[in-house]
Design a protein around this motif. Structure first.
Motif, PDB file in Angstrom:
ATOM      1  N   ARG A 117     107.400  64.838  -7.920  1.00 29.50           N
ATOM      2  CA  ARG A 117     107.397  66.272  -7.523  1.00 29.50           C
ATOM      3  C   ARG A 117     108.871  67.010  -7.406  1.00 29.50           C
ATOM      4  NH1 ARG A 117     103.435  64.050  -4.050  1.00 29.50           N
ATOM      5  NH2 ARG A 117     101.720  64.158  -5.294  1.00 29.50           N
TER       6      ARG A 117
ATOM      7  N   LEU B 234     104.225  59.499   1.160  1.00 26.39           N
ATOM      8  CA  LEU B 234     103.913  59.685  -0.074  1.00 26.39           C
ATOM      9  C   LEU B 234     104.116  60.894  -0.919  1.00 26.39           C
ATOM     10  CD1 LEU B 234     100.291  58.091  -0.248  1.00 26.39           C
ATOM     11  CD2 LEU B 234     102.521  57.368  -1.268  1.00 26.39           C
TER      12      LEU B 234
ATOM     13  N   TRP C 243     107.832  54.984  -4.022  1.00 23.12           N
ATOM     14  CA  TRP C 243     106.755  55.672  -4.130  1.00 23.12           C
ATOM     15  C   TRP C 243     105.474  54.501  -4.625  1.00 23.12           C
ATOM     16  CZ3 TRP C 243     103.627  56.596  -8.417  1.00 23.12           C
ATOM     17  CH2 TRP C 243     102.581  57.104  -8.283  1.00 23.12           C
TER      18      TRP C 243
ATOM     19  N   ARG D  71     102.288  53.579  -2.487  1.00 24.41           N
ATOM     20  CA  ARG D  71     101.009  53.870  -3.053  1.00 24.41           C
ATOM     21  C   ARG D  71     100.035  52.880  -3.324  1.00 24.41           C
ATOM     22  NH1 ARG D  71      98.369  59.182  -5.182  1.00 24.41           N
ATOM     23  NH2 ARG D  71      96.531  58.212  -5.765  1.00 24.41           N
TER      24      ARG D  71
ATOM     25  N   THR E 263      93.753  71.347   3.460  1.00 21.43           N
ATOM     26  CA  THR E 263      93.208  71.242   2.147  1.00 21.43           C
ATOM     27  C   THR E 263      91.389  71.059   2.306  1.00 21.43           C
ATOM     28  OG1 THR E 263      93.431  68.942   2.290  1.00 21.43           O
ATOM     29  CG2 THR E 263      94.917  70.121   0.744  1.00 21.43           C
TER      30      THR E 263
ATOM     31  N   THR F  59      88.795  74.187   2.081  1.00 20.20           N
ATOM     32  CA  THR F  59      87.794  74.032   1.103  1.00 20.20           C
ATOM     33  C   THR F  59      86.453  74.128   1.796  1.00 20.20           C
ATOM     34  OG1 THR F  59      89.143  72.315  -0.049  1.00 20.20           O
ATOM     35  CG2 THR F  59      86.825  72.285  -0.507  1.00 20.20           C
TER      36      THR F  59
ATOM     37  N   SER G 182     100.423  71.641  -9.795  1.00 19.57           N
ATOM     38  CA  SER G 182     101.271  70.290  -9.553  1.00 19.57           C
ATOM     39  C   SER G 182     102.496  70.806 -10.026  1.00 19.57           C
ATOM     40  CB  SER G 182     100.509  69.351 -10.169  1.00 19.57           C
ATOM     41  OG  SER G 182      99.512  68.788  -9.877  1.00 19.57           O
TER      42      SER G 182
ATOM     43  N   ARG H 193     106.308  69.268 -11.209  1.00 17.91           N
ATOM     44  CA  ARG H 193     107.008  67.864 -11.501  1.00 17.91           C
ATOM     45  C   ARG H 193     108.289  68.403 -11.813  1.00 17.91           C
ATOM     46  NH1 ARG H 193     102.767  64.247 -11.359  1.00 17.91           N
ATOM     47  NH2 ARG H 193     101.352  65.013  -9.829  1.00 17.91           N
TER      48      ARG H 193
ATOM     49  N   PRO I 128      91.055  69.867  -9.583  1.00 18.74           N
ATOM     50  CA  PRO I 128      91.683  70.199  -8.269  1.00 18.74           C
ATOM     51  C   PRO I 128      92.284  69.037  -7.416  1.00 18.74           C
ATOM     52  CG  PRO I 128      89.019  69.684  -8.382  1.00 18.74           C
ATOM     53  CD  PRO I 128      89.648  69.729  -9.774  1.00 18.74           C
TER      54      PRO I 128
ATOM     55  N   SER J 159      94.288  66.942  -8.983  1.00 16.10           N
ATOM     56  CA  SER J 159      95.368  66.583  -9.956  1.00 16.10           C
ATOM     57  C   SER J 159      94.793  65.318 -10.566  1.00 16.10           C
ATOM     58  CB  SER J 159      96.503  66.415  -9.426  1.00 16.10           C
ATOM     59  OG  SER J 159      97.521  66.238 -10.196  1.00 16.10           O
TER      60      SER J 159
ATOM     61  N   ARG K 260     100.000  60.039  -9.996  1.00 17.59           N
ATOM     62  CA  ARG K 260     100.240  60.757  -8.764  1.00 17.59           C
ATOM     63  C   ARG K 260      99.104  61.809  -8.342  1.00 17.59           C
ATOM     64  NH1 ARG K 260     105.935  60.804  -6.400  1.00 17.59           N
ATOM     65  NH2 ARG K 260     105.199  61.202  -4.502  1.00 17.59           N
TER      66      ARG K 260
ATOM     67  N   CYS L   7      95.632  62.936  -6.190  1.00 17.63           N
ATOM     68  CA  CYS L   7      95.251  62.976  -4.620  1.00 17.63           C
ATOM     69  C   CYS L   7      94.649  61.778  -4.235  1.00 17.63           C
ATOM     70  CB  CYS L   7      94.403  64.173  -4.512  1.00 17.63           C
ATOM     71  SG  CYS L   7      93.843  64.198  -2.539  1.00 17.63           S
TER      72      CYS L   7
HETATM   73  C1  HEM Z   1      89.943  69.335  -0.796  1.00 18.44           C
HETATM   74  C2  HEM Z   1      90.702  68.729  -0.415  1.00 18.44           C
HETATM   75  C3  HEM Z   1      91.975  67.888  -1.239  1.00 18.44           C
HETATM   76  C4  HEM Z   1      92.610  68.659  -2.201  1.00 18.44           C
HETATM   77  C5  HEM Z   1      92.042  69.944  -2.952  1.00 18.44           C
HETATM   78  C6  HEM Z   1      93.852  68.064  -2.394  1.00 18.44           C
HETATM   79  C7  HEM Z   1      94.507  68.039  -3.725  1.00 18.44           C
HETATM   80  C8  HEM Z   1      95.748  67.425  -3.833  1.00 18.44           C
HETATM   81  C9  HEM Z   1      96.510  67.302  -5.088  1.00 18.44           C
HETATM   82  C10 HEM Z   1      96.099  68.589  -6.296  1.00 18.44           C
HETATM   83  C11 HEM Z   1      97.483  66.703  -5.111  1.00 18.44           C
HETATM   84  C12 HEM Z   1      98.415  66.199  -6.130  1.00 18.44           C
HETATM   85  C13 HEM Z   1      99.582  67.241  -6.052  1.00 18.44           C
HETATM   86  C14 HEM Z   1     100.580  66.950  -7.181  1.00 18.44           C
HETATM   87  O1  HEM Z   1     100.022  66.641  -8.371  1.00 18.44           O
HETATM   88  O2  HEM Z   1     101.588  67.260  -7.029  1.00 18.44           O
HETATM   89  C15 HEM Z   1      97.245  66.006  -3.922  1.00 18.44           C
HETATM   90  C16 HEM Z   1      97.931  64.743  -3.296  1.00 18.44           C
HETATM   91  C17 HEM Z   1      98.103  64.298  -2.463  1.00 18.44           C
HETATM   92  N1  HEM Z   1      96.811  64.241  -1.167  1.00 18.44           N
HETATM   93 FE1  HEM Z   1      95.310  65.431  -1.312  1.00 18.44          FE
HETATM   94  N2  HEM Z   1      93.991  66.945  -1.505  1.00 18.44           N
HETATM   95  C18 HEM Z   1      92.636  66.969  -0.617  1.00 18.44           C
HETATM   96  C19 HEM Z   1      92.676  66.273   0.475  1.00 18.44           C
HETATM   97  C20 HEM Z   1      93.421  65.231   0.779  1.00 18.44           C
HETATM   98  C21 HEM Z   1      92.980  64.332   1.992  1.00 18.44           C
HETATM   99  C22 HEM Z   1      91.655  64.441   2.856  1.00 18.44           C
HETATM  100  C23 HEM Z   1      94.244  63.545   2.191  1.00 18.44           C
HETATM  101  C24 HEM Z   1      94.351  62.423   2.868  1.00 18.44           C
HETATM  102  C25 HEM Z   1      93.680  61.932   3.819  1.00 18.44           C
HETATM  103  C26 HEM Z   1      95.048  63.718   0.941  1.00 18.44           C
HETATM  104  C27 HEM Z   1      96.354  63.204   0.715  1.00 18.44           C
HETATM  105  C28 HEM Z   1      97.071  63.226  -0.406  1.00 18.44           C
HETATM  106  C29 HEM Z   1      98.380  62.921  -0.556  1.00 18.44           C
HETATM  107  C30 HEM Z   1      99.065  61.616   0.518  1.00 18.44           C
HETATM  108  C31 HEM Z   1      98.926  63.039  -1.700  1.00 18.44           C
HETATM  109  C32 HEM Z   1     100.329  62.720  -2.332  1.00 18.44           C
HETATM  110  C33 HEM Z   1      99.888  61.530  -3.353  1.00 18.44           C
HETATM  111  C34 HEM Z   1     100.964  60.840  -4.060  1.00 18.44           C
HETATM  112  O3  HEM Z   1     101.917  61.734  -4.273  1.00 18.44           O
HETATM  113  O4  HEM Z   1     100.851  59.891  -4.192  1.00 18.44           O
HETATM  114  N3  HEM Z   1      94.666  64.874   0.236  1.00 18.44           N
HETATM  115  N4  HEM Z   1      96.125  66.347  -3.039  1.00 18.44           N
END
Ligand code: HEM
Length: 488
Positions: free
Chosen positions: A98, A114, A122, A126, A296, A300, A362, A364, A425, A427, A431, A433
């Motif tokens: 990012r 993360l 990372w 991960r 998030t 939703t 997203s 980067r 939604p 990604s 990397r 979600c």
């Molecule tokens: C509707 C619910 C959710 C949506 C739409 C969503 C969406 C996203 C998206 C689009 C990214 C990537 C962003 C990027 O590409 O820079 C992301 C990353 C991430 N999300 Fe979610 N998320 C949701 C729920 C959650 C939940 C419930 C958790 C944990 C319990 C979570 C934990 C994470 C983490 C830790 C990352 C970073 C992953 C990494 O960089 O390795 N998300 N999320």
């Protein structure tokens, strides 16, 4: 020679040198069209004047094309709503991180985790945490998801008959309780005792702090942010998390072995036991995961309910499906097999995420030069923004009615014809979600219970929903909802 001409020449040399070092960015302008904006400010003022409404980017893309070059300050940014470009970027090893401006802000508010980690740190983290989001672990959370959605229903019961209400604060409490219990491996009773109003308010303000630090980077400096009182909330959250982690470490560390639990905190404590991670890193990671989950998932659920209130025809289709799976209504337990049967609810869920993706893009950094599939060379240092919001509303992909709410477009037959990166939604790529399955299960359980038990209406109009950029997207006015208990 008088002093001023010397200064002028020196200034000119510095400017020429500055422009020369950036020549590869300017060359990019020959390949990609886009708004130039103002010198040194780029298009930033356009976004500020338009109050960060997402349609500003839509206007740019309609004018310049689906992939364009814009400038935020002096920083070149490629923005795209083209799924082929999204695939190039999200699968490219040169775009795994990012953008630094955002990760520095996230890291300084939430601590290391993360969301902001880079490189091998990372990759290792991960890999470790992927195990905490596997199906068998998520299924062990079903009782928590059910219990918290039950509580949500009882909170909605208390507002029945009171006219239109903003449900978001209740939903934030719901999502916080779930994330708190599952990430920190605490019971519902422990969670209730630990969650104070002040803690909830502090969590809620963390996203705003991240936004401030992204927009005004000098606030990332600890001394400056202390002077402005920005650190107060972070300290409160750190103390709260430290207390929980301390208790776990002190009480019975042997029970936190990954052989008994794969929850996030247990995995991290196992590493701590081996001396491979610090206390601050455990705290930071827990903070990252909880924060990533709260807004998030709560927005939703809110968006699903708002859209179904606006379109009663679809609400009835979901209700009929729920009635088939849970004939008795009232207080039922949702099992994983039940979720598999809720196909129409799945279409509604997807259509809601299409129109209102909580993470609208997203973003980067290109850490090395690389080529996009259209032949454009992206030089190191350029920011790439995959515009999820505009991808999901791109008429070339979704047809002339891309802006309308129509869950039927997710019927399987249409679904297969779309580019795999047209709907992202959560990604995609390495990397993506980590919590996508967690989100799907917890949200659908909450929706099933609420929609089986209540009829929802609103006087708010679909055309008045305006999406605003934030770390997690917002609506510029909260639509209010009216709940009525169903009798059958
Ligand atoms: C509707 C619910 C959710 C949506 C739409 C969503 C969406 C996203 C998206 C689009 C990214 C990537 C962003 C990027 O590409 O820079 C992301 C990353 C991430 N999300 Fe979610 N998320 C949701 C729920 C959650 C939940 C419930 C958790 C944990 C319990 C979570 C934990 C994470 C983490 C830790 C990352 C970073 C992953 C990494 O960089 O390795 N998300 N999320």
């Amino acid at each position: 020679m008088p002093i001023s001409p010397i200064l002028c020449i020196a200034g000119l040399v510095v400017i020429i040198y500055f422009l020369w070092t950036r020549r590869r960015y300017y060359k990019l302008m020959l390949k990609l069209p886009g708004p130039l904006g103002l010198p040194f400010l780029g298009s930033a003022p356009d976004f500020i004047i338009n109050k960060f409404k997402m349609n500003q980017r839509t206007m740019y893309m309609d004018k310049y094309g689906s992939t364009l070059l814009t400038w935020i300050g002096i920083q070149p940014v490629i923005l795209s709503r083209d799924p082929k470009i999204a695939e190039d970027v999200l699968t490219s090893p040169q775009c795994l991180h990012r953008t630094s401006r955002v990760t520095k802000a996230i890291g300084s508010v939430l601590g290391p985790g993360l969301l902001s980690l880079k490189g091998t740190s990372w990759i290792k983290r991960r890999k470790l945490l992927n195990a905490s989001f596997k199906q068998n672990v998520l299924l062990s959370f079903l009782s928590i998801f059910n219990a918290e959605s039950r509580l949500l229903v009882s909170q909605i019961d208390s507002i029945v008959g009171q006219g239109e209400t903003d449900l978001l604060p209740q939903l934030v409490r719901w999502s916080f309780s779930i994330a708190h219990q599952t990430t920190l491996d605490i019971t519902q009773t422990e969670e209730r005792n630990l969650r104070t109003k002040a803690i909830l308010e502090s969590w809620a303000s963390l996203v705003n702090m991240i936004v401030i630090k992204v927009l005004i980077p000098f606030c990332q400096n600890n001394t400056v942010s202390n002077i402005f009182g920005l650190e107060e909330k972070t300290k409160k959250i750190n103390t709260h998390l430290s207390k929980i982690i301390d208790n776990k470490l002190l009480s019975k560390p042997e029970s936190y072995s990954v052989s008994t639990s794969k929850s996030v905190i247990c995995q991290l404590m196992e590493l701590y036991g081996k001396g491979k991670i610090s206390f601050e890193e455990i705290r930071g990671e827990c903070c990252n995961i909880i924060q990533a989950a709260i807004d998030t998932t709560s927005v939703t659920v809110n968006h699903n309910l708002i859209l179904l209130a606006m379109f009663p025809k679809y609400q009835e289709l979901v209700f009929e499906e729920l009635k088939g799976v849970f004939p008795a209504g009232g207080d039922f337990e949702v099992e994983h097999e039940d979720l598999q049967k809720l196909l129409y609810l799945d279409h509604v869920f997807n259509e809601t995420l299409r129109l209102f993706p909580p993470i609208p893009f997203s973003i980067r950094d290109a850490t090395e030069d690389f080529f996009l599939s259209n032949g454009v060379l992206v030089p190191k240092g350029v920011i790439l923004g995959i515009d999820i919001f505009n991808m999901h509303r791109n008429r070339d992909l979704w047809g002339h009615d891309a802006d309308s709410f129509n869950p039927d477009r997710f019927l399987a037959v249409d679904d297969r014809q779309r580019h795999p990166y047209a709907f992202i939604p959560f990604s995609k790529g390495r990397r993506n979600c980590i919590g996508w399955k967690y989100a799907q299960i917890s949200i659908k359980i909450a929706l099933a219970r609420v929609l089986r038990n209540f009829t929802i209406t609103t006087t708010f109009q679909y055309k008045d929903l305006v999406s605003v950029d934030n770390i997690v997207m917002k609506l510029n006015k909260p639509p209010l909802l009216n709940f009525k208990r169903r009798t059958s």
